[in-house]
Design a protein around this motif. Structure first.
Motif, PDB file in Angstrom:
ATOM      1  N   UNK A  69      25.709  17.783  44.158  1.00 31.60           N
ATOM      2  CA  UNK A  69      27.127  18.109  44.296  1.00 31.60           C
ATOM      3  C   UNK A  69      27.991  16.874  44.060  1.00 31.60           C
ATOM      4  N   UNK A  70      27.521  15.733  44.514  1.00 33.23           N
ATOM      5  CA  UNK A  70      28.270  14.491  44.309  1.00 33.23           C
ATOM      6  C   UNK A  70      28.357  14.153  42.823  1.00 33.23           C
ATOM      7  N   UNK A  71      27.231  14.288  42.108  1.00 36.77           N
ATOM      8  CA  UNK A  71      27.233  14.027  40.674  1.00 36.77           C
ATOM      9  C   UNK A  71      28.198  14.962  39.957  1.00 36.77           C
ATOM     10  N   UNK A  72      28.160  16.236  40.313  1.00 31.21           N
ATOM     11  CA  UNK A  72      29.029  17.209  39.665  1.00 31.21           C
ATOM     12  C   UNK A  72      30.499  16.919  39.964  1.00 31.21           C
ATOM     13  N   UNK A  74      31.942  14.056  40.309  1.00 35.09           N
ATOM     14  CA  UNK A  74      32.383  12.982  39.409  1.00 35.09           C
ATOM     15  C   UNK A  74      32.560  13.511  37.988  1.00 35.09           C
ATOM     16  N   UNK A  75      31.607  14.323  37.536  1.00 40.82           N
ATOM     17  CA  UNK A  75      31.670  14.859  36.179  1.00 40.82           C
ATOM     18  C   UNK A  75      32.894  15.749  36.001  1.00 40.82           C
ATOM     19  N   UNK A  76      33.113  16.669  36.936  1.00 42.82           N
ATOM     20  CA  UNK A  76      34.241  17.594  36.830  1.00 42.82           C
ATOM     21  C   UNK A  76      35.567  16.855  36.914  1.00 42.82           C
ATOM     22  N   UNK A  77      35.636  15.816  37.747  1.00 32.97           N
ATOM     23  CA  UNK A  77      36.845  14.996  37.818  1.00 32.97           C
ATOM     24  C   UNK A  77      37.122  14.356  36.457  1.00 32.97           C
ATOM     25  N   UNK A  78      36.073  13.851  35.814  1.00 33.60           N
ATOM     26  CA  UNK A  78      36.220  13.231  34.490  1.00 33.60           C
ATOM     27  C   UNK A  78      36.649  14.260  33.447  1.00 33.60           C
ATOM     28  N   UNK A  79      36.078  15.458  33.515  1.00 32.53           N
ATOM     29  CA  UNK A  79      36.443  16.513  32.566  1.00 32.53           C
ATOM     30  C   UNK A  79      37.895  16.942  32.750  1.00 32.53           C
ATOM     31  N   UNK A  80      38.325  17.045  34.003  1.00 28.69           N
ATOM     32  CA  UNK A  80      39.688  17.496  34.293  1.00 28.69           C
ATOM     33  C   UNK A  80      40.727  16.476  33.850  1.00 28.69           C
ATOM     34  N   UNK A  81      40.344  15.203  33.797  1.00 31.81           N
ATOM     35  CA  UNK A  81      41.295  14.156  33.414  1.00 31.81           C
ATOM     36  C   UNK A  81      41.597  14.170  31.925  1.00 31.81           C
ATOM     37  N   UNK A 105      28.693   8.860  33.870  1.00 31.67           N
ATOM     38  CA  UNK A 105      28.412   9.088  35.289  1.00 31.67           C
ATOM     39  C   UNK A 105      26.920   8.971  35.590  1.00 31.67           C
ATOM     40  N   UNK A 106      26.180   8.332  34.679  1.00 30.74           N
ATOM     41  CA  UNK A 106      24.755   8.088  34.897  1.00 30.74           C
ATOM     42  C   UNK A 106      23.878   9.311  34.755  1.00 30.74           C
ATOM     43  N   UNK A 107      24.342  10.320  33.983  1.00 27.95           N
ATOM     44  CA  UNK A 107      23.599  11.566  33.832  1.00 27.95           C
ATOM     45  C   UNK A 107      23.438  11.899  32.353  1.00 27.95           C
ATOM     46  N   UNK A 108      22.687  12.927  32.067  1.00 28.91           N
ATOM     47  CA  UNK A 108      22.591  13.449  30.704  1.00 28.91           C
ATOM     48  C   UNK A 108      22.525  14.962  30.782  1.00 28.91           C
ATOM     49  N   UNK A 155      22.014  23.150  35.065  1.00 36.28           N
ATOM     50  CA  UNK A 155      22.190  21.865  35.753  1.00 36.28           C
ATOM     51  C   UNK A 155      22.827  22.038  37.127  1.00 36.28           C
ATOM     52  N   UNK A 156      23.057  23.298  37.520  1.00 36.18           N
ATOM     53  CA  UNK A 156      23.478  23.535  38.898  1.00 36.18           C
ATOM     54  C   UNK A 156      24.880  24.031  39.130  1.00 36.18           C
ATOM     55  N   UNK A 157      25.679  24.277  38.057  1.00 37.52           N
ATOM     56  CA  UNK A 157      27.047  24.758  38.246  1.00 37.52           C
ATOM     57  C   UNK A 157      27.324  25.926  37.308  1.00 37.52           C
TER      58      UNK A 157
END
Length: 264
Positions: A69-72, A74-81, A105-108, A155-157
């Protein structure tokens, strides 16, 4: 056959890199021949029934490592920006360089190889992937084509969760900007109407007071213009170019008006 979407091609390329190509080819034939009787998405896991040579179908599951959830967040915040990412995702499209957001965000988003894809089938074949799992691999390519959010779900969402969070973040950012504008005697606050006064379209866009320089500063922290930072538009190339030229002309007109007001 129509050209496949880039994210579908990336998934298929993952399969093509697998060294035991004959095994995957048998799975591709199973998928083409309609041997996949059922496929379901249970959270971040894919479950399926595939008819093999036995009387009863085989049961299998496939999954990727889900992000936390923490990784997501960060990712969603980046996408929304990024407005262009939000627009494309809301339109059901996968942004071309979306993988950069995950990498930052350190993911793939996409697995590096089939060894990063977890699966199991109850058939007697000890090899993995068996032809039943391989069949579902190819079926997933079609599912990704129909709905790129399937990949996010693995990937969980889910689609609904991602879009709801993007809308929430963008709405909050909009409210914050409204509060800031309010502190600066925002334009909207200066337009007063009464029950007997009707506001026309022309009146809505008219503002007769001197503009605060903080409100009309179109410069960014880089040398890029606002349109350049926004990036491309999720439209066919010809239409995208026309929209861009139209907005560039508006941008130049606004800047010209700002200079005129600053130096009357």
């Amino acid at each position: 056959m129509s050209e496949r979407e880039w994210w579908v091609l990336q998934w298929l390329d993952l399969l093509e890199k697998y060294r035991f190509k004959k095994r995957l080819e048998r799975g591709r034939n199973y998928a083409r021949e309609g041997n996949i009787l059922r496929i379901d998405f249970e959270g971040a896991k894919v479950t399926a029934q595939v008819q093999g040579s036995a009387d009863e179908p085989y049961f299998l599951w496939i999954k990727l490592d889900a992000f936390s959830e923490e990784d997501w967040s960060y990712v969603i915040q980046s996408l929304a920006e990024k407005a262009i990412f939000s627009a494309q995702l809301l339109a059901g499209e996968m942004p071309q360089n979306i993988e950069e957001v995950f990498i930052a965000n350190g993911l793939t988003l996409f697995p590096f190889s089939l060894s990063d894809v977890h699966s199991r089938c109850n058939c007697p074949d000890p090899k993995n992937p068996c032809k039943h799992i391989a069949a579902v691999y190819y079926e997933l390519a079609d599912r990704f084509s129909e709905d790129p959010f399937v990949l996010f779900q693995l990937r969980g969402k889910t689609r609904e969760e991602i879009l709801a969070e993007i809308r929430k973040i963008r709405q909050q950012n909009g409210e914050e900007m409204t509060e800031i504008s309010g502190e600066k005697d925002s334009i909207a606050a200066d337009v007063e109407t009464t029950p007997s006064q009707k506001l026309t379209v022309e009146d809505f866009w008219r503002y007769d007071q001197p503009l605060d320089s903080d409100l009309v500063n179109l410069k960014t922290e880089t040398d890029q213009t606002v349109l350049e930072m926004l990036g491309g538009f999720p439209l066919p190339s010809t239409e995208s170019q026309a929209v861009k030229q139209f907005l560039e002309q508006i941008h130049k007109t606004i800047q010209s008006e700002i200079v005129h007001q600053a130096n009357p």
